[in-house]
Design a protein around this motif. Structure first.
Motif, short mmCIF file in Angstrom:
data_model
loop_
_atom_site.label_atom_id
_atom_site.label_comp_id
_atom_site.label_asym_id
_atom_site.label_seq_id
_atom_site.Cartn_x
_atom_site.Cartn_y
_atom_site.Cartn_z
N LEU A 168 3.78 1.98 -9.00
CA LEU A 168 3.46 2.82 -7.83
C LEU A 168 2.07 3.43 -7.96
O LEU A 168 1.33 3.52 -6.98
CB LEU A 168 4.51 3.92 -7.68
CG LEU A 168 5.90 3.45 -7.22
CD1 LEU A 168 6.95 4.52 -7.53
CD2 LEU A 168 5.90 3.13 -5.73
N PRO A 178 4.00 0.38 -0.67
CA PRO A 178 5.14 -0.55 -0.73
C PRO A 178 5.46 -1.06 0.67
O PRO A 178 5.11 -0.42 1.68
CB PRO A 178 6.28 0.32 -1.27
CG PRO A 178 5.59 1.45 -1.98
CD PRO A 178 4.33 1.71 -1.20
N ILE A 182 11.58 3.78 0.28
CA ILE A 182 12.18 3.85 -1.04
C ILE A 182 12.99 5.13 -1.19
O ILE A 182 12.52 6.23 -0.87
CB ILE A 182 11.11 3.81 -2.15
CG1 ILE A 182 10.30 2.51 -2.07
CG2 ILE A 182 11.76 3.94 -3.53
CD1 ILE A 182 9.13 2.48 -3.04
N CYS A 493 7.85 -4.90 -11.15
CA CYS A 493 7.95 -3.83 -10.15
C CYS A 493 6.93 -4.02 -9.03
O CYS A 493 7.24 -3.78 -7.85
CB CYS A 493 7.77 -2.47 -10.81
SG CYS A 493 9.12 -2.00 -11.91
N LEU A 497 7.78 -4.35 -5.12
CA LEU A 497 7.19 -3.42 -4.15
C LEU A 497 6.38 -4.14 -3.07
O LEU A 497 6.18 -3.62 -1.98
CB LEU A 497 6.32 -2.39 -4.88
CG LEU A 497 7.08 -1.39 -5.76
CD1 LEU A 497 6.11 -0.62 -6.66
CD2 LEU A 497 7.88 -0.42 -4.89
N ASN A 498 5.93 -5.37 -3.39
CA ASN A 498 5.17 -6.15 -2.43
C ASN A 498 6.04 -7.16 -1.67
O ASN A 498 5.52 -8.05 -0.99
CB ASN A 498 4.03 -6.89 -3.15
CG ASN A 498 2.82 -6.00 -3.34
OD1 ASN A 498 2.21 -5.52 -2.40
ND2 ASN A 498 2.48 -5.76 -4.62
#
Length: 501
Positions: A168, A178, A182, A493, A497-498
């Motif tokens: 992040l 993102p 979330i 991660c 996130l992508n």
């Protein structure tokens, strides 16, 4: 026209791969800072019995996650609070609920190869196989992926919390967001049954409401490749007690006269399982079908039967499944402990009053805990036993030669998200794009996580994304996290996130 489209698609794939590969230098430049943060985090003891320290863990996480745009609050529970975080980027986006836990297993410092399990140490393995401490200043130079950080919760579960945070932070530094909303649950008592978190499900069901759930806990496949786990087994337990005379008797005075309950128990247990490990209880495997499609999925996992058997030092495996992954698709019948009425030190020449077998049953999606226990109980009755849920009375002892006390707990059932689910497929595509090969897809892992009932209650498709090294000594002395797994975990991660949902 078709060739133009094909070229365009290929170009997009290459472009995507190129963009993803650019994360490597960014991760590398940040890694030293990440490891220092990890050291700081692991240095805060996280045993739920020490509430003050658990609140220090909350404060540490709250401070760091607020800096990457999250709103955090403590949710009241029946025990310790649940730390809940959310970042709503766009109400029209899909929402993913992430699950981590802040607590760790108990420690016995005498069993550790360092003075304090909550003073993390950086170590490297020498030629003799021993792990020796190196200075933290070593992080200023080239960082070796095979170095490890030793400390309680270094892997389980503080490493994934740090990996996710670091991803992040990297996105934020690149002015990127993102691609979904979330929500995060930080459970303070996962290692002790998640009683607090589970007590919040009804009250905060709306707050937890999401489209998908990702559980970031547990070790990756032993190949250390990125792994997606689509389910885990549940667990039910029971105890079976057989009886001899009402009080323990001298084996000289009453040997050959008073029946020994250990032998009646052993004969009963033997009737439940074949020599090759298959459960003989009627309908125990009912409803389980390993068709060709499922078999192909299970065989795609890069396991080596020879390596597994060599590591376990066993001649051969039981014949429940064709291989390790297939064996995990069936319910188990495991005798975890056997005891008699003699509990003192040393040996006595006695015939025990009773013998007890404590059993655990690992459940799969096709099996229900209560029904499996009923099958076991019915099998015992069919062996000619009077089955009770209490200690027999004197009258029952005199009137029945074969008596069993059966006590069961149906526990928690298994969960499994289809491997071809849209959510799973999108995660698989993202990880393939960033790593250049498909992740290992595990249909069902062998263990049980205490939050299975939460998955059912919230009715969310859930996938486990384990990222730490398999040999991390989870729950044991000398718990550790491999540096290369932290590096890879951050990249996993970022891929998640992508992911466009």
């Amino acid at each position: 026209m078709k060739s133009i489209i094909a070229i365009s698609v290929f170009s997009l794939i290459l472009s995507s791969l190129s963009a993803q590969e650019n994360w490597d230098p960014k991760i590398n430049s940040k890694l030293s800072e990440v490891l220092v943060s990890h050291k700081e985090f692991v240095s805060i003891p996280n045993l739920p019995a020490d509430k003050q320290k658990m609140y220090e863990n909350i404060d540490w996480v709250k401070n760091r996650y607020e800096k990457v745009g999250f709103q955090l609050k403590k949710l009241e529970s029946s025990t310790l609070p649940v730390l809940f975080a959310q970042r709503i980027l766009d109400p029209t986006f899909k929402t993913v609920l992430f699950y981590f836990h802040l607590d760790g297993q108990a420690v016995n410092p005498k069993m550790w190869n360092q003075k304090n399990p909550f003073h993390p140490m950086l170590k490297e393995q020498k030629e003799d196989g021993d792990w020796r401490a190196i200075t933290w200043s070593s992080l200023k130079g080239e960082i070796n992926d095979d170095w490890r950080i030793f400390g309680r919760a270094a892997a389980d579960d503080k490493a994934p919390i740090i990996m996710f945070l670091s991803a992040l932070e990297l996105l934020q530094k690149q002015h990127q967001n993102p691609k979904f909303n979330i929500k995060i649950i930080f459970d303070l008592e996962e290692e002790y049954g998640s009683q607090g978190f589970l007590s919040t499900l009804k009250k905060y069901k709306e707050a937890y409401r999401s489209d998908y759930m990702i559980i970031m806990d547990g070790p990756a496949h032993n190949s250390n490749q990125p792994t997606l786990t689509f389910g885990c087994r549940g667990i039910a337990t029971c105890s079976i007690t057989t009886y001899g005379s009402k009080l323990p008797q001298h084996s000289g005075h009453y040997g050959n006269y008073v029946s020994n309950p250990v032998f009646s128990l052993s004969r009963l247990l033997t009737s439940m399982k074949s020599d090759d490990g298959k459960v003989l209880i009627k309908d125990y495997y009912k409803g389980i079908n390993i068709n060709k499609a499922v078999s192909n999925i299970l065989n795609s996992v890069p396991d080596s039967t020879i390596d597994i058997n060599n590591s376990l030092l066993i001649h051969k495996a039981e014949s429940v499944g064709e291989n390790y992954q297939e064996a995990l698709q069936y319910p188990t019948l495991n005798v975890r402990q056997i005891g008699t009425s003699w509990k003192g030190e040393g040996l006595k020449t006695i015939i025990p009053e009773y013998a007890t077998a404590n059993i655990d049953v690992r459940l799969v999606v096709e099996t229900d805990g209560e029904l499996q226990l009923e099958k076991i109980k019915k099998h015992i009755k069919n062996q000619g036993f009077l089955v009770l849920d209490r200690v027999p009375t004197d009258k029952e002892r005199l009137e029945n030669f074969k008596i069993v006390t059966f006590k069961g707990n149906s526990g928690v059932n298994a969960f499994r998200t289809p491997l071809n689910s849209p959510f799973g497929e999108k995660l698989r595509i993202s990880l393939t794009s960033i790593f250049g090969k498909k992740p290992v897809s595990i249909r069902t892992m062998g263990g049980t996580v205490p939050i299975i009932s939460a998955i059912s209650e919230l009715n969310i498709p859930a996938i486990i994304v384990p990222m730490v090294n398999m040999d991390n000594n989870q729950h044991n002395p000398n718990e550790n996290i491999r540096i290369g797994n932290i590096r890879q975990g951050i990249k996993i991660c970022l891929a998640i996130l992508n992911t466009s949902l």
